[in-house]
Design a protein around this motif. Structure first.
Motif, mmCIF file in Angstrom:
data_model
loop_
_atom_site.group_PDB
_atom_site.id
_atom_site.type_symbol
_atom_site.label_atom_id
_atom_site.label_comp_id
_atom_site.label_asym_id
_atom_site.label_seq_id
_atom_site.Cartn_x
_atom_site.Cartn_y
_atom_site.Cartn_z
ATOM 1 N N THR A 77 -74.571 -46.898 -44.163
ATOM 2 C CA THR A 77 -73.462 -47.841 -44.377
ATOM 3 C C THR A 77 -72.729 -47.799 -43.091
ATOM 4 O O THR A 77 -71.723 -48.378 -43.226
ATOM 5 C CB THR A 77 -72.785 -47.153 -45.591
ATOM 6 N N TYR A 78 -72.963 -47.202 -42.312
ATOM 7 C CA TYR A 78 -72.212 -47.019 -40.854
ATOM 8 C C TYR A 78 -72.475 -48.341 -39.944
ATOM 9 O O TYR A 78 -73.920 -48.551 -40.020
ATOM 10 C CB TYR A 78 -72.501 -45.934 -40.250
ATOM 11 N N ALA A 79 -71.504 -48.855 -39.268
ATOM 12 C CA ALA A 79 -71.847 -49.523 -38.184
ATOM 13 C C ALA A 79 -72.306 -49.007 -37.255
ATOM 14 O O ALA A 79 -72.325 -47.608 -37.090
ATOM 15 C CB ALA A 79 -70.524 -50.410 -37.708
ATOM 16 N N HIS A 80 -72.930 -49.543 -36.111
ATOM 17 C CA HIS A 80 -73.838 -49.015 -34.830
ATOM 18 C C HIS A 80 -72.690 -47.848 -34.243
ATOM 19 O O HIS A 80 -72.976 -46.774 -34.094
ATOM 20 C CB HIS A 80 -74.193 -49.878 -33.925
ATOM 21 N N ALA A 81 -71.536 -48.395 -34.050
ATOM 22 C CA ALA A 81 -70.538 -47.586 -33.176
ATOM 23 C C ALA A 81 -70.018 -46.322 -34.199
ATOM 24 O O ALA A 81 -70.155 -45.136 -33.668
ATOM 25 C CB ALA A 81 -69.292 -48.370 -32.883
ATOM 26 N N GLU A 82 -70.070 -46.582 -35.407
ATOM 27 C CA GLU A 82 -69.466 -45.373 -36.208
ATOM 28 C C GLU A 82 -70.714 -44.296 -36.416
ATOM 29 O O GLU A 82 -70.559 -43.065 -36.218
ATOM 30 C CB GLU A 82 -69.455 -45.990 -37.733
ATOM 31 N N GLU A 86 -70.394 -40.456 -35.196
ATOM 32 C CA GLU A 86 -70.710 -39.355 -35.827
ATOM 33 C C GLU A 86 -71.562 -38.353 -35.406
ATOM 34 O O GLU A 86 -71.564 -37.093 -35.536
ATOM 35 C CB GLU A 86 -71.065 -40.164 -37.456
ATOM 36 N N ILE A 87 -72.695 -38.945 -34.801
ATOM 37 C CA ILE A 87 -73.709 -37.970 -34.102
ATOM 38 C C ILE A 87 -72.796 -37.053 -33.296
ATOM 39 O O ILE A 87 -73.309 -36.010 -33.235
ATOM 40 C CB ILE A 87 -74.805 -39.010 -33.510
ATOM 41 N N THR A 88 -71.878 -37.815 -32.281
ATOM 42 C CA THR A 88 -71.504 -36.968 -31.415
ATOM 43 C C THR A 88 -70.553 -35.877 -32.003
ATOM 44 O O THR A 88 -70.539 -34.751 -31.663
ATOM 45 C CB THR A 88 -70.599 -37.814 -30.419
ATOM 46 N N ARG A 89 -69.626 -36.369 -33.063
ATOM 47 C CA ARG A 89 -68.929 -35.338 -33.824
ATOM 48 C C ARG A 89 -69.920 -34.188 -34.306
ATOM 49 O O ARG A 89 -69.504 -32.910 -34.068
ATOM 50 C CB ARG A 89 -67.939 -35.753 -34.866
ATOM 51 N N VAL A 90 -70.879 -34.634 -34.882
ATOM 52 C CA VAL A 90 -71.826 -33.366 -35.392
ATOM 53 C C VAL A 90 -72.266 -32.414 -34.454
ATOM 54 O O VAL A 90 -72.454 -31.167 -34.566
ATOM 55 C CB VAL A 90 -72.915 -34.028 -36.256
#
Length: 220
Positions: A77-82, A86-90
């Protein structure tokens, strides 16, 4: 993946498959009696559906697979930027938990990361599946993994974001064969600056030698 497509939980999929198995047990014997299918066909069709139900049920009960699946479903459900954010945050949370010795939390973050990177893999697959001239240069940078603070210094040995963007832009040209495109994309986050420069030069040579029709506009 189509927009607004419903993601059905694994337990719901299992129940649906079980209902299908029950329906086949009720219907198929009559089809065999009417000679619309053979006994062997009935056994195979019921058996394969039963096996599918068993497989999905095992996946639903496997904690690692279930969590990765749930994260993948949400990531769709995420846009590419989102997704990249999220990958970076995780990644950052997993690194911090590992540093702190909180391995249980680090493991949980890694499971999330598995689902997120599966979605990233899907997006790359969608890019590869597009006709060469239809893959827009502007969308390519959204697929680049960003460096976490813990690894930023080490990443100086790797190609810059600008180099990666230039490479992906060149890969959109119809002169680049799918095999070449796939090989470069799979390694793009691991190549050195020198290798990136070499790759750009190589792709430009292929493009310069291309005689076929194209609507491609070379990036400046």
């Amino acid at each position: 993946m189509k927009e607004n497509q419903v993601i059905y939980p694994l337990p719901d999929q299992v129940r649906c498959l079980r209902r299908e198995v029950t329906m086949r047990y009720a219907v198929y014997p009559g089809r065999v009696a009417a000679q619309k299918m053979s006994q062997a066909e009935m056994d195979r069709e019921i058996g394969t559906m039963q096996a599918a139900a068993d497989s999905i049920e095992k996946m639903a009960k496997n904690g690692l697979f279930r969590e990765a699946w749930n994260t993948l479903a949400e990531a769709r459900t995420y846009a590419h930027a989102e997704l990249m954010q999220e990958i970076t945050r995780v990644q950052q949370r997993a690194n911090q938990f590992t540093t702190d010795g909180n391995l249980a939390s680090a493991q949980a973050e890694c499971r999330k990361l598995a689902g997120l990177t599966l979605r990233l893999s899907e997006l790359i697959g969608e890019l590869l599946a597009k006709p060469q001239s239809d893959a827009p240069v502007v969308s390519a940078p959204n697929l680049l993994l960003t460096a976490t603070p813990a690894t930023a210094a080490a990443n100086s040995a790797y190609a810059t974001v600008e180099q990666k963007q230039a490479i992906i832009g060149l890969l959109n040209h119809p002169a680049i064969e799918r095999k070449e495109k796939t090989k470069v994309l799979l390694n793009i986050n691991r190549i050195s600056p020198d290798k990136a420069t070499e790759t750009i030069e190589h792709l430009n040579v292929l493009i310069d030698a291309y005689d076929g029709p194209t609507s491609y506009a070379k990036a400046s």
